[in-house]
Motif scaffolding. Structure first.
Motif: not given
Length: 176
Positions: A22-23, A56-58, A63-70, A106-108
């Motif tokens: 559940a989020v 949604r968690i952020g 919190g902060k998100l870190r997006l990673v593309h390989v 989404r405001g994060v």
């Protein structure tokens, strides 16, 4: 299935919790909220469910998100020249920019990085970025299993599931 057309399963290091997540109120085992959320991004269409959950968690934890593309590469063939990259650096950057725009809309707060790794080591590159950034949780986009073999992304996901030192949320697209 959660609202929004996706389903999440928690993968704690070295064992699996079977209950869907559940989020609302997602917290780490010690009660500290997930404030540093890492999201590997393969493409925006395949990562949208994971990005939505991470946003949604952020938002819930400030919190902060870190997006990673390989940007993966294959080793050179004998007498074949240098590495082979299936995508250009411009294409990799465009994928990351689209994902960051998705998160920002989404405001994060989100940052991102494109890392290069051999195709067989994609999962290890994501884990290295997770450890270096100090992620509290990895929100991992996943797909239903294939009939024949595993693709590169599925192999990377398995590496991450097995070796992560923080909780991993596997997010499957909605099955409607």
């Amino acid at each position: 299935m959660a609202a929004g057309g996706w389903e999440a399963v928690v993968m704690w290091p070295r064992h699996r919790l079977e209950d869907p997540v559940a989020v609302d109120g997602i917290d780490a085992a010690d009660g500290a909220p997930f404030r540093r959320v890492l999201v590997p991004v393969e493409s925006l269409s395949q990562s949208a469910s994971a990005l939505s959950l991470a946003a949604r968690i952020g938002a819930a934890t400030a919190g902060k998100l870190r997006l990673v593309h390989v940007r993966s590469w294959d080793p050179p063939m004998p007498r074949g020249g240098g590495r082979f990259y299936p995508e250009s650096s411009e294409e990799a950057t465009a994928i990351l920019e689209a994902a960051m725009t998705f998160a920002w809309s989404r405001g994060v707060e989100a940052s991102g990085v494109v890392v290069e790794a051999q195709s067989s080591s994609m999962g290890m590159a994501i884990l290295a970025e997770s450890a270096g950034w100090g992620a509290d949780v990895i929100v991992l986009p996943s797909r239903p299993r294939r009939w024949l073999g595993l693709g590169l992304w599925e192999k990377a996901a398995r590496q991450i599931e097995r070796r992560a030192v923080c909780p991993v949320l596997l997010v499957y697209p909605g099955r409607t």
